[in-house]
Design a protein around this motif. Structure first.
Motif, PDB file in Angstrom:
ATOM      1  N   GLY A  60       0.566  -1.323   0.177  1.00 21.23           N
ATOM      2  CA  GLY A  60      -0.115   0.107   0.052  1.00 21.23           C
ATOM      3  C   GLY A  60       0.772   1.170  -0.058  1.00 21.23           C
ATOM      4  O   GLY A  60       0.392   2.382  -0.069  1.00 21.23           O
ATOM      5  N   ASP A  61       2.289   1.194   0.091  1.00 20.52           N
ATOM      6  CA  ASP A  61       2.964   2.329   0.011  1.00 20.52           C
ATOM      7  C   ASP A  61       3.653   2.386  -1.511  1.00 20.52           C
ATOM      8  O   ASP A  61       4.585   3.288  -1.849  1.00 20.52           O
ATOM      9  N   GLY A  62       3.182   1.555  -2.369  1.00 20.12           N
ATOM     10  CA  GLY A  62       3.803   1.480  -3.803  1.00 20.12           C
ATOM     11  C   GLY A  62       4.928   0.714  -3.969  1.00 20.12           C
ATOM     12  O   GLY A  62       5.510   0.512  -5.264  1.00 20.12           O
ATOM     13  N   ALA A  92      -5.153  -1.264   2.345  1.00 18.22           N
ATOM     14  CA  ALA A  92      -4.537  -0.125   1.515  1.00 18.22           C
ATOM     15  C   ALA A  92      -5.573   1.069   1.915  1.00 18.22           C
ATOM     16  O   ALA A  92      -6.594   1.159   1.969  1.00 18.22           O
ATOM     17  N   ASP A  97       1.427   6.674  -1.670  1.00 15.50           N
ATOM     18  CA  ASP A  97       2.389   6.229  -2.915  1.00 15.50           C
ATOM     19  C   ASP A  97       1.453   5.199  -3.545  1.00 15.50           C
ATOM     20  O   ASP A  97       1.210   4.215  -2.970  1.00 15.50           O
ATOM     21  N   THR A  98       1.542   5.193  -4.834  1.00 20.16           N
ATOM     22  CA  THR A  98       0.670   4.027  -5.662  1.00 20.16           C
ATOM     23  C   THR A  98       1.855   3.431  -6.562  1.00 20.16           C
ATOM     24  O   THR A  98       2.881   4.022  -6.761  1.00 20.16           O
ATOM     25  N   THR A 105      -4.158   3.366  -4.390  1.00 17.46           N
ATOM     26  CA  THR A 105      -3.243   2.508  -3.580  1.00 17.46           C
ATOM     27  C   THR A 105      -3.756   1.010  -3.692  1.00 17.46           C
ATOM     28  O   THR A 105      -4.859   0.712  -3.832  1.00 17.46           O
ATOM     29  N   ASN A 308     -10.170   7.489  -3.450  1.00 15.83           N
ATOM     30  CA  ASN A 308      -8.922   8.092  -3.391  1.00 15.83           C
ATOM     31  C   ASN A 308      -9.303   9.648  -3.138  1.00 15.83           C
ATOM     32  O   ASN A 308     -10.550   9.989  -3.047  1.00 15.83           O
TER      33      ASN A 308
END
Length: 365
Positions: A60-62, A92, A97-98, A105, A308
């Motif tokens: 979930g932080d990319g 998520a 960050d994606t 995410t 989002n």
């Protein structure tokens, strides 16, 4: 030397010492001096569902965590035990960050091999329950309060998605909806014209939205509650996608979709649902006649949060305007602005014709 008689006092002292020593012996128990110490074994996701050699895990932080055997991340990916059953948790936030070019995410598995629909014989199954969807977001935006729990994704060309399996529940409702999407593989060079077609499984499809920002439609009567189990099976064979959805107490639903011959190749083929949702915002493309023929596709599974913080003025179908606390994950988790999905079982069957999907990861990581 004359032996002295043992006095009464000495006799008492000796008896006292003997009694004390004897008492100490009785208090020293072998069971207490040799206690057995046991340590509870840690349970990883790969212990619960042993199929992680076939996937890379996006967090979930990319970030790409790679092949997630014996791995956990307490913010996004871990296990829980509920009533003696182990579950794998995918979580998520609404904002952060994606991965790749997405606005959203995800904590999601992505298959390390790709296969071609025309020659495929590949299958994905899962049994899961959705535990949370975003508490905020504009109810007029179709993707608000939703999470995608399974996908087929193209690894090539526009990287469009012939399958997304959604769960969506509005605030205040007990039951939510399960539906699936087919995204056209857009003809021409302008992929901004692409659109999705949504099919209801239980409850409503994607097109049922609120009339105002915080005004919700009627709750679906045949929907699925948070915490209620359901299962899906996705089979792609010889160009055809076969879907089966099951849940105790609900009607089993099946669908079939051709992935190598389009039913949306002309403007006249655009369905009414698309005219309502996508055409007004300029997404009015048509599909390649051969659809996803010739493109490598792969499975995804997890929690792809569809809510989002982007303004609905950008896109009224996909931009939710939800709370993100400027990307602060813990604040989002504290007030319900996240997606969380628990998986109990899952399986993947990969055909011999599948090939490496590494190019997709190198483009998007």
């Amino acid at each position: 030397m004359t032996k002295q008689p043992i006095t009464a006092l000495a006799t008492c002292v000796l008896l006292s010492i003997f009694t004390t020593l004897n008492s100490c012996k009785k208090e020293t128990k072998p069971a207490e001096t040799a206690k057995e110490v046991t340590t509870e074994k840690k349970v990883y996701a790969s212990d619960v569902i042993p199929f992680f050699d076939d996937w890379k895990l996006i967090l979930g932080d990319g970030s790409n965590a790679g092949i997630a055997n014996n791995f956990e991340n307490k913010d996004f990916f871990y296990t829980v035990n509920e009533n003696n059953t182990n579950w794998v948790v995918f979580k998520a936030p609404n904002g952060g960050d994606t991965h790749g070019t997405s606005n959203n995410t995800r904590t999601e598995l992505a298959q390390i091999k790709k296969w071609y629909p025309k020659t495929a014989n590949d299958k994905l199954t899962a049994t899961l329950k959705v535990m949370n969807v975003s508490a905020t977001g504009d109810a007029r935006v179709a993707a608000t309060h939703a999470v995608v729990v399974g996908q087929i994704h193209s690894a090539d060309a526009f990287e469009n998605e012939p399958l997304k399996i959604f769960y969506k529940k509005f605030p205040g409702h007990t039951k939510g909806s399960v539906f699936w999407h087919y995204e056209i593989n857009t003809a021409g060079d302008d992929n901004s014209k692409r659109w999705d077609y949504s099919s209801a499984v239980w409850g409503n499809d994607f097109s049922v939205v609120g009339t105002e920002e915080n005004t919700y439609p009627e709750e679906p009567k045949d929907g699925i509650a948070l915490g209620e189990e359901f299962s899906y099976e996705v089979v792609v064979k010889d160009g055809m996608m076969h879907l089966t959805f099951t849940s105790e107490g609900h009607e089993t639903k099946t669908f079939t979709k051709n992935l190598i011959a389009s039913e949306y190749a002309t403007k006249a083929d655009i369905p009414e649902q698309t005219k309502k949702l996508f055409v007004p915002i300029g997404q009015d493309g048509v599909e390649r006649k051969e659809a996803y023929t010739g493109e490598g596709c792969f499975f995804k599974l997890g929690a792809y949060n569809q809510t989002n913080g982007k303004s609905p003025e950008v896109n009224k179908n996909w931009c939710s305007g939800a709370e993100t606390h400027n990307g602060d994950i813990q604040k989002q988790y504290a007030d319900g602005n996240y997606a969380e999905v628990w998986f109990k079982t899952a399986s993947i069957s990969v055909s011999d014709a599948a090939v490496s999907n590494e190019e997709y990861f190198s483009k998007n990581d």
